[in-house]
Enzyme design. Structure first.
Site, PDB file in Angstrom:
ATOM      1  N   GLY A   1       5.106  -4.973  11.748  1.00 12.97           N
ATOM      2  CA  GLY A   1       5.063  -3.781  10.901  1.00 12.97           C
ATOM      3  C   GLY A   1       4.387  -2.573  11.532  1.00 12.97           C
TER       4      GLY A   1
ATOM      5  CE1 TYR B   1      -3.173   3.050   0.814  1.00 11.06           C
ATOM      6  CE2 TYR B   1      -1.856   3.330   2.813  1.00 11.06           C
ATOM      7  CZ  TYR B   1      -2.812   3.802   1.921  1.00 11.06           C
ATOM      8  OH  TYR B   1      -3.401   5.021   2.129  1.00 11.06           O
TER       9      TYR B   1
HETATM   10  N1  LIG Z   1      -8.235   7.127   5.871  1.00  9.15           N
HETATM   11  C1  LIG Z   1      -6.965   7.367   6.202  1.00  9.15           C
HETATM   12  O1  LIG Z   1      -6.595   7.361   7.388  1.00  9.15           O
HETATM   13  C2  LIG Z   1      -5.940   7.679   5.124  1.00  9.15           C
HETATM   14  C3  LIG Z   1      -4.619   7.950   5.529  1.00  9.15           C
HETATM   15  C4  LIG Z   1      -3.672   8.244   4.543  1.00  9.15           C
HETATM   16  C5  LIG Z   1      -4.053   8.294   3.205  1.00  9.15           C
HETATM   17  N2  LIG Z   1      -5.332   8.011   2.843  1.00  9.15           N
HETATM   18  C6  LIG Z   1      -5.687   8.051   1.416  1.00  9.15           C
HETATM   19  O2  LIG Z   1      -6.780   8.936   1.252  1.00  9.15           O
HETATM   20  C7  LIG Z   1      -7.625   8.495   0.186  1.00  9.15           C
HETATM   21  C8  LIG Z   1      -9.049   8.422   0.665  1.00  9.15           C
HETATM   22  O3  LIG Z   1      -9.133   7.529   1.767  1.00  9.15           O
HETATM   23  P1  LIG Z   1     -10.551   7.146   2.393  1.00  9.15           P
HETATM   24  O4  LIG Z   1     -10.302   6.676   3.778  1.00  9.15           O
HETATM   25  O5  LIG Z   1     -11.513   8.239   2.125  1.00  9.15           O
HETATM   26  O6  LIG Z   1     -10.890   5.860   1.491  1.00  9.15           O
HETATM   27  P2  LIG Z   1     -12.309   5.391   0.922  1.00  9.15           P
HETATM   28  O7  LIG Z   1     -12.162   3.962   0.584  1.00  9.15           O
HETATM   29  O8  LIG Z   1     -13.399   5.792   1.841  1.00  9.15           O
HETATM   30  O9  LIG Z   1     -12.430   6.242  -0.418  1.00  9.15           O
HETATM   31  C9  LIG Z   1     -11.816   5.856  -1.632  1.00  9.15           C
HETATM   32  C10 LIG Z   1     -12.855   6.003  -2.730  1.00  9.15           C
HETATM   33  O10 LIG Z   1     -12.261   5.678  -3.989  1.00  9.15           O
HETATM   34  C11 LIG Z   1     -13.177   4.891  -4.740  1.00  9.15           C
HETATM   35  N3  LIG Z   1     -12.379   4.099  -5.686  1.00  9.15           N
HETATM   36  C12 LIG Z   1     -11.420   3.178  -5.378  1.00  9.15           C
HETATM   37  N4  LIG Z   1     -10.916   2.655  -6.499  1.00  9.15           N
HETATM   38  C13 LIG Z   1     -11.535   3.252  -7.555  1.00  9.15           C
HETATM   39  C14 LIG Z   1     -11.436   3.141  -8.967  1.00  9.15           C
HETATM   40  N5  LIG Z   1     -10.596   2.284  -9.531  1.00  9.15           N
HETATM   41  N6  LIG Z   1     -12.232   3.922  -9.743  1.00  9.15           N
HETATM   42  C15 LIG Z   1     -13.106   4.794  -9.169  1.00  9.15           C
HETATM   43  N7  LIG Z   1     -13.243   4.942  -7.833  1.00  9.15           N
HETATM   44  C16 LIG Z   1     -12.471   4.183  -7.035  1.00  9.15           C
HETATM   45  C17 LIG Z   1     -13.917   4.068  -3.714  1.00  9.15           C
HETATM   46  O11 LIG Z   1     -15.172   3.595  -4.158  1.00  9.15           O
HETATM   47  C18 LIG Z   1     -14.053   5.065  -2.544  1.00  9.15           C
HETATM   48  O12 LIG Z   1     -15.253   5.804  -2.640  1.00  9.15           O
HETATM   49  C19 LIG Z   1      -7.044   7.172  -0.281  1.00  9.15           C
HETATM   50  O13 LIG Z   1      -6.247   7.404  -1.421  1.00  9.15           O
HETATM   51  C20 LIG Z   1      -6.181   6.715   0.877  1.00  9.15           C
HETATM   52  O14 LIG Z   1      -5.113   5.917   0.462  1.00  9.15           O
HETATM   53  C21 LIG Z   1      -6.287   7.707   3.782  1.00  9.15           C
END
Ligand SMILES: NC(=O)c1ccc[n+]([C@@H]2O[C@H](COP(=O)([O-])OP(=O)(O)OC[C@H]3O[C@@H](n4cnc5c(N)ncnc54)[C@H](O)[C@@H]3O)[C@@H](O)[C@H]2O)c1
Length: 335
Positions: free
Chosen positions: A289, A146
């Site tokens: 990890g 990831y």
């Molecule tokens: N939640 C955390 O603590 C955190 C921390 C660091 C980074 N992030 C990053 O922030 C971003 C958002 O995180 P989140 O917690 O809101 O995740 P989430 O899963 O709630 O949101 C991700 C969204 O992307 C959509 N998606 C995924 N693959 C797709 C594709 N191929 N085509 C179209 N849509 C797609 C999903 O349906 C979902 O609505 C992510 O990139 C995640 O890696 C999150």
């Protein structure tokens, strides 16, 4: 083509994306949300106020049609697969969705000369901390697919800057938490792996207990320490990152956290205090990890974007998440 500048928000039906969309609407931004709903929820998208396209990042005809119909001046890229554990057992899913799929977005941007990209990166790109707090120049040695997938997309974006002038802001989030205080939208991951919602789900009886992994870390109470950043603070950082790029700012990476750490035990105690209920807890061994401490050095975000976290005490994060869990939707969008 419409004449107003429009932002493409990938993953805008997800947790952080949907909160950011709400905040950008208050700033009168026009938006298209692209989401395949693999993890997100249509109900989280304010349909009517934004254009919602249910589609895939990797589908070039969908992207081409969005860029032809709207004058996209920037992309906010939230869409990704986000489970660290799953990335270890199924790395190719992560490399496909988090690196290969966004290439279609970037190719479409290049064709349409759209040169602003704001990327949801993560502190997982750093790997094990060599120094606390962690600043942006901390070595990036991700320890799972990831984190590696996010680090690799950063690398792709740097190459696109060199080749065709794409300007990006990498927002490296620490632990996102909390919900909008209006209780209308919130965190609804399936499965839910984040500590605060799991603690509250245990209190509400939705899961039997939470497991605390490791009580022998070199921290004051022996449990892991994390930097919890409120989802609305993340949203405001996106608005400022957009402003930075629209003013002609250079590509940059900034950490988003509060600069303060809280242990698992402190989160549990605060949740008990807020709800007046006991958290059923089980204790297990350390997870491989899991570093003992992850704390952000947020100074660069202030210098470059003028951003600073408002919700520095996780109490307000837990209060918001509890309101969402006990509100009319009971912490769940309809499925
Ligand atoms: N939640 C955390 O603590 C955190 C921390 C660091 C980074 N992030 C990053 O922030 C971003 C958002 O995180 P989140 O917690 O809101 O995740 P989430 O899963 O709630 O949101 C991700 C969204 O992307 C959509 N998606 C995924 N693959 C797709 C594709 N191929 N085509 C179209 N849509 C797609 C999903 O349906 C979902 O609505 C992510 O990139 C995640 O890696 C999150």
């Amino acid at each position: 083509m419409e004449s107003q500048d429009t932002i493409l928000v990938t993953g805008g039906a997800g947790y952080i994306g949907s909160h950011t969309v709400r905040q950008l609407l208050k700033r009168n931004e026009k938006m298209v949300v692209l989401d395949n709903l693999s993890y997100g929820h249509e109900e989280a998208v304010p349909v009517g106020a934004v254009t919602f396209v249910r589609g895939e990042l990797a589908d070039s005809s969908t992207l081409e049609s969005i860029f032809t119909q709207h004058r996209i001046d920037a992309v906010l890229h939230f869409a990704a697969s986000t489970y660290v554990g799953e990335s270890v057992s199924d790395p190719l899913k992560y490399y496909r969705n988090n690196i290969a799929a966004p290439l279609t977005v970037l190719e479409t941007m290049q064709r349409h000369q759209c040169k602003r990209f704001i990327f949801s990166s993560t502190c997982a790109t750093y790997g094990d901390p060599q120094k606390i707090p962690m600043a942006e120049d901390h070595p990036q040695q991700p320890v799972n697919p990831y984190g590696a997938s996010k680090w690799m997309l950063e690398r792709v974006l740097k190459d696109c800057d060199r080749a065709w002038g794409l300007k990006s802001v990498f927002l490296r989030y620490f632990n996102a938490s909390g919900c909008d205080p209006n209780g209308e939208i919130g965190e609804d991951h399936d499965p839910e792996t984040h500590l605060i919602p799991r603690v509250l789900m245990a209190i509400a009886g939705e899961i039997p207990a939470i497991t605390v992994f490791g009580t022998d870390y070199p921290t004051p109470d022996g449990t892991c320490i994390r930097d919890y950043i409120h989802v609305n603070d993340l949203a405001s950082a996106h608005a400022l990152a957009l402003e930075h790029l629209r003013k002609g700012g250079e590509s940059t990476a900034v950490n988003l956290g509060t600069g303060r750490g809280f242990s698992v035990t402190e989160i549990i105690k605060t949740a008990e205090d807020i709800t007046g209920k006991r958290v059923p807890v089980e204790y297990g061994p350390r997870r491989p990890g899991d570093p003992s401490e992850l704390i952000c050095d947020p100074r660069k975000a202030k210098e470059v974007l003028g951003w600073e976290a408002v919700h520095k005490d996780p109490r307000s994060h837990i209060e918001g998440a509890w309101k969402w869990l006990t509100g009319p939707k009971r912490g769940r969008y309809s499925r």
